[in-house]
Design a protein around this motif. Structure first.
Motif, PDB file in Angstrom:
ATOM      1  N   MET A  96       0.807  -1.210   0.000  1.00 61.25           N
ATOM      2  CA  MET A  96       0.000   0.000   0.000  1.00 61.25           C
ATOM      3  C   MET A  96       0.848   1.271   0.000  1.00 61.25           C
ATOM      4  O   MET A  96       0.348   2.352   0.312  1.00 61.25           O
ATOM      5  CB  MET A  96      -0.940  -0.007   1.213  1.00 61.25           C
ATOM      6  CG  MET A  96      -1.980  -1.112   1.181  1.00 61.25           C
ATOM      7  SD  MET A  96      -3.007  -1.185   2.681  1.00 61.25           S
ATOM      8  CE  MET A  96      -3.796   0.431   2.657  1.00 61.25           C
ATOM      9  N   SER A  97       2.141   1.139  -0.330  1.00 64.52           N
ATOM     10  CA  SER A  97       3.007   2.313  -0.286  1.00 64.52           C
ATOM     11  C   SER A  97       3.899   2.333  -1.529  1.00 64.52           C
ATOM     12  O   SER A  97       3.643   1.657  -2.514  1.00 64.52           O
ATOM     13  CB  SER A  97       3.834   2.300   0.999  1.00 64.52           C
ATOM     14  OG  SER A  97       4.498   3.526   1.192  1.00 64.52           O
ATOM     15  N   GLY A  98       4.958   3.137  -1.467  1.00 58.38           N
ATOM     16  CA  GLY A  98       5.808   3.341  -2.632  1.00 58.38           C
ATOM     17  C   GLY A  98       6.755   2.187  -2.896  1.00 58.38           C
ATOM     18  O   GLY A  98       7.065   1.381  -2.010  1.00 58.38           O
ATOM     19  N   ASN A  99       7.224   2.121  -4.134  1.00 62.77           N
ATOM     20  CA  ASN A  99       8.263   1.158  -4.492  1.00 62.77           C
ATOM     21  C   ASN A  99       9.560   1.475  -3.744  1.00 62.77           C
ATOM     22  O   ASN A  99       9.692   2.529  -3.104  1.00 62.77           O
ATOM     23  CB  ASN A  99       8.513   1.190  -6.002  1.00 62.77           C
ATOM     24  CG  ASN A  99       7.473   0.411  -6.780  1.00 62.77           C
ATOM     25  OD1 ASN A  99       6.753  -0.411  -6.225  1.00 62.77           O
ATOM     26  ND2 ASN A  99       7.398   0.658  -8.087  1.00 62.77           N
ATOM     27  N   LEU A 100      10.531   0.573  -3.886  1.00 66.98           N
ATOM     28  CA  LEU A 100      11.812   0.738  -3.210  1.00 66.98           C
ATOM     29  C   LEU A 100      12.822   1.438  -4.114  1.00 66.98           C
ATOM     30  O   LEU A 100      12.918   1.138  -5.306  1.00 66.98           O
ATOM     31  CB  LEU A 100      12.356  -0.618  -2.781  1.00 66.98           C
ATOM     32  CG  LEU A 100      11.468  -1.414  -1.819  1.00 66.98           C
ATOM     33  CD1 LEU A 100      12.122  -2.755  -1.506  1.00 66.98           C
ATOM     34  CD2 LEU A 100      11.197  -0.637  -0.545  1.00 66.98           C
ATOM     35  N   ASP A 101      13.565   2.361  -3.535  1.00 63.29           N
ATOM     36  CA  ASP A 101      14.642   3.060  -4.222  1.00 63.29           C
ATOM     37  C   ASP A 101      15.922   2.219  -4.177  1.00 63.29           C
ATOM     38  O   ASP A 101      16.489   1.874  -5.205  1.00 63.29           O
ATOM     39  CB  ASP A 101      14.852   4.419  -3.550  1.00 63.29           C
ATOM     40  CG  ASP A 101      16.144   5.112  -3.939  1.00 63.29           C
ATOM     41  OD1 ASP A 101      16.839   4.651  -4.860  1.00 63.29           O
ATOM     42  OD2 ASP A 101      16.480   6.124  -3.307  1.00 63.29           O
ATOM     43  N   LEU A 127      15.248   2.103   1.460  1.00 64.78           N
ATOM     44  CA  LEU A 127      14.612   3.391   1.193  1.00 64.78           C
ATOM     45  C   LEU A 127      13.535   3.243   0.134  1.00 64.78           C
ATOM     46  O   LEU A 127      13.734   2.570  -0.881  1.00 64.78           O
ATOM     47  CB  LEU A 127      15.642   4.406   0.697  1.00 64.78           C
ATOM     48  CG  LEU A 127      16.771   4.763   1.660  1.00 64.78           C
ATOM     49  CD1 LEU A 127      17.892   5.452   0.913  1.00 64.78           C
ATOM     50  CD2 LEU A 127      16.250   5.656   2.768  1.00 64.78           C
ATOM     51  N   GLU A 128      12.393   3.899   0.366  1.00 68.38           N
ATOM     52  CA  GLU A 128      11.349   3.985  -0.652  1.00 68.38           C
ATOM     53  C   GLU A 128      11.661   5.101  -1.641  1.00 68.38           C
ATOM     54  O   GLU A 128      12.499   5.970  -1.385  1.00 68.38           O
ATOM     55  CB  GLU A 128       9.986   4.290  -0.005  1.00 68.38           C
ATOM     56  CG  GLU A 128       9.265   3.113   0.585  1.00 68.38           C
ATOM     57  CD  GLU A 128       7.830   3.480   0.969  1.00 68.38           C
ATOM     58  OE1 GLU A 128       7.426   4.644   0.749  1.00 68.38           O
ATOM     59  OE2 GLU A 128       7.122   2.609   1.494  1.00 68.38           O
ATOM     60  N   ILE A 129      10.929   5.103  -2.756  1.00 66.71           N
ATOM     61  CA  ILE A 129      10.939   6.255  -3.653  1.00 66.71           C
ATOM     62  C   ILE A 129      10.239   7.417  -2.942  1.00 66.71           C
ATOM     63  O   ILE A 129       9.532   7.217  -1.950  1.00 66.71           O
ATOM     64  CB  ILE A 129      10.232   5.929  -4.977  1.00 66.71           C
ATOM     65  CG1 ILE A 129       8.731   5.666  -4.741  1.00 66.71           C
ATOM     66  CG2 ILE A 129      10.894   4.744  -5.673  1.00 66.71           C
ATOM     67  CD1 ILE A 129       7.914   5.548  -6.014  1.00 66.71           C
ATOM     68  N   PRO A 130      10.405   8.651  -3.407  1.00 66.56           N
ATOM     69  CA  PRO A 130       9.711   9.776  -2.775  1.00 66.56           C
ATOM     70  C   PRO A 130       8.187   9.628  -2.853  1.00 66.56           C
ATOM     71  O   PRO A 130       7.628   9.252  -3.888  1.00 66.56           O
ATOM     72  CB  PRO A 130      10.183  10.986  -3.591  1.00 66.56           C
ATOM     73  CG  PRO A 130      11.497  10.566  -4.156  1.00 66.56           C
ATOM     74  CD  PRO A 130      11.359   9.096  -4.446  1.00 66.56           C
TER      75      PRO A 130
END
Length: 656
Positions: free
Chosen positions: A492-497, A578-581
């Protein structure tokens, strides 16, 4: 200022979500007594490879906490906290609110000090309300609370106010609620509380988590403000068969005291202190709504991601000294102390929590005070546009506060026994809110293609060290340790950086740190000249608060071998994903309420997860004779702030 406005100012902000696999209803007492024994027998035979990730909250307050009730008018109860954590609807300030996903485990940690006392003063029929002190409190709760903070024992024996009695009866209700909502295998509750020491306005708070059966009464700041005395209390309980641990939090607001070189008497840490602290405090809270305590730019200037949710002030607003206030530096100090005195007081695993005071544990950036900003219920409007304008305004401190953190554990089963064991062995990780999954193993013979095997986890548990542990003795034929990292995004959140490994090591009378990019999303390549991985693309639309998962990766994994390893040098490693922004809570609130973006805070955020560390100790250091004072010493009742020795490269602390 009204209580409602104080709620918005003091509760600080965005609130949380988390989740896992949990059920709903409370268990019946008779089932509760038999199920743990059956679960314990099954866990005894479970292999480590069967451990699964569970997400939860280890730091949460209700209206029974004196600050929540006096400053915010909170009337929530532990029962509200558990129902909300399980994903059930809860009535909050006249509205029904619900967490998007349930948690796996929860600990209600109300302040032990004056527990439930102010609630009694607000009951017109009580003797406490009719007393002189009770009438003063009811005439001005905020002023009364401020007076109490300056002299915490002022009203302990006030006529007509049975503080000890209200604390005892409320503690009994807290224990009963935790036991009533414990459903082994589905939803775990821990009996817990917060010890709220604040010497000279410097935060030394700890959350105390009981494995199972709690004592008759908690040890509070009213008994002592010294951490060593709290440890003595825990050690005394342990001798009676009552197991518990303490978790420091908001080290960033400790003015350098949380991870000081000295004990509470201002004397250098010795072997006895180091051993006691390591036993009683195996974890520290890294993320929560009053800022993060991993590191800060002043301490980690070469870390491009260190300027994340930094709040370098005391709880009272004055500037805090960064030295001794962050966990990364504490890990390095622990290496130095191990070499000096023969024991490491800062052998710390990582957890993340909320510290919210309204019983609503919700770590989603798209939430405030436990209420989703996307709610379709027209009655749910917390905060409304006028309140949001105050929160996001230039004079508000609230906009600086973070969303809540979250604790991940690797455990065989969703039970007190299994989760507590994971906390004890530090097989935990902290996230800044999302349910990112993070694994971290270290070993000497870790093959480069370790992840190619479908059974790599089982193999890693047999041959390597999981997060929170120590590397064994180095085989003579192996030049450097290898580490396995695996991170998976929150659906439910952003992809990984990217996934990084942070290394700290001793170098003479200094310590050094370095952040290594281990694996990153495939649309980028490392710069061959600088060795750096370019930033991931920012897809956030600041006008709508939307972002796209068109960059980054759903999972990232890799095997990394330390290219700069020195077998003679103590070192410690941990993983950071870390996630993407994605949009920060302040941006989402401004968009939802049609307000300008607030100045002075980032519009976007790169959420993250941090594993507990893995330590390497050279044989000479591991066998080093103990040093320092080990005899008994006087126990004064005030913490002194003394000049403290520093590693040579530690920056000068700013004035407090």
């Amino acid at each position: 200022m009204t209580r409602r406005r104080l709620l918005l100012a003091a509760s600080a902000a965005a609130v949380v979500i988390a989740g896992g696999t949990i059920g709903a209803s409370a268990t019946k007492p008779e089932r509760q007594r038999s199920a743990p024994m059956m679960m314990a027998a099954a866990q005894a035979e479970a292999a480590p490879a069967q451990r699964r990730v569970l997400f939860g909250e280890l730091h949460l307050h209700t209206g029974y906490s004196f600050d929540a009730h006096a400053l915010e008018g909170q009337e929530t109860t532990p029962e509200d906290a558990y129902r909300f954590a399980k994903g059930e609807p809860v009535r909050y300030r006249g509205q029904m609110v619900q967490r998007p996903r349930p948690l796996d485990f929860t600990a209600v940690t109300d302040h032990a000090e004056y527990l439930g006392t102010f609630n009694q003063m607000d009951d017109p029929s009580s003797a406490a309300a009719k007393s002189e002190i009770g009438q003063r409190y009811r005439a001005g709760p905020v002023k009364f609370f401020a007076e109490l903070v300056d002299n915490i024992k002022a009203y302990l024996d006030a006529p007509g106010v049975n503080v000890r009695g209200s604390m005892a009866s409320t503690w009994k209700r807290e224990v009963e609620a935790a036991n009533r909502f414990y459903e082994p295998g589905k939803f775990t509750t821990f009996v817990a509380y917060e010890w709220s020491s604040l010497p000279q306005r410097r935060n030394l708070h700890r959350c105390v988590i009981f494995k199972d059966a709690p004592p008759e009464a908690p040890f509070s700041f009213l008994d002592s403000e010294r951490p060593e005395d709290l440890w003595s209390y825990l050690e005394g309980l342990r001798a009676r068969g009552i197991e518990a641990l303490a978790i420091p939090h908001n080290a960033n607001a400790s003015g350098g005291l949380m991870f000081d070189w000295n004990d509470s008497d201002g004397r250098p840490i010795d072997e006895s202190y180091a051993q006691r602290r390591a036993l009683n405090e195996p974890l520290t809270e890294i993320f929560q709504h009053k800022g993060q305590s991993e590191t800060a730019p002043d301490l980690s200037s070469s870390d491009e991601f260190s300027n994340f949710e930094v709040i370098e002030t005391l709880l009272t607003g004055e500037r805090s000294n960064p030295n001794g206030s962050y966990a990364r530096q504490a890990l390095a100090r622990g290496l130095a102390l191990q070499s000096r005195v023969g024991a490491n007081p800062f052998k710390l695993g990582f957890v993340g929590d909320s510290d919210f005071h309204n019983a609503l544990s919700n770590s989603d950036e798209n939430a405030y005070a436990g209420v989703s900003l996307d709610s379709t219920d027209p009655k749910v409007n917390l905060p409304d546009r006028q309140a949001a304008s105050r929160i996001l305004g230039p004079q508000s401190r609230t906009s600086r506060y973070s969303g809540a953190g979250l604790t991940g554990v690797w455990a065989e089963a969703n039970t007190r026994e299994s989760i507590y064991a994971a906390l004890r062995r530090r097989e935990t990780f902290a996230t800044s809110g999302p349910e990112m999954r993070l694994r971290f193993f270290g070993g000497w013979k870790t093959p480069a293609r370790a992840l190619a095997s479908p059974n790599w986890v089982a193999t890693a548990y047999r041959t390597d060290t999981p997060m929170g542990g120590d590397l064994p003795a180095r085989p003579a034929e192996v030049s450097a340790p290898g580490f396995i990292v695996e991170a998976a995004k929150d659906p439910m959140s952003g992809n990984l950086d990217r996934v990084q490994i942070v290394k700290l090591w001793l170098d003479g009378d200094t310590y050094r740190e370095k952040v290594f990019d281990v694996v990153w999303s495939p649309e980028r390549k490392r710069d061959p000249k600088t060795g750096k991985v370019p930033p991931v693309k920012n897809t956030v639309d600041l006008k709508t608060g939307a972002y796209k998962n068109t960059v980054g990766a759903a999972t990232l994994s890799g095997v990394w071998r330390d290219p700069e390893f020195d077998p003679k040098t103590p070192a410690v490693y941990y993983a950071r994903a870390l996630e993407i922004p994605t949009p920060r809570w302040t941006t989402l609130l401004a968009v939802k309420r049609d307000l300008p973006l607030p100045a002075g805070v980032p519009a976007t955020i790169q959420e993250r997860a941090l594993s507990s560390p893995i330590w390497y100790t050279p044989p000479a250091a591991a066998q080093r004779p103990s040093a320092g004072r080990t005899d008994g010493h006087a126990e004064p009742h005030a913490i002194r702030i003394a000049a403290r020795p520093m590693l040579a490269n530690e920056p000068d602390g700013a004035p407090d």
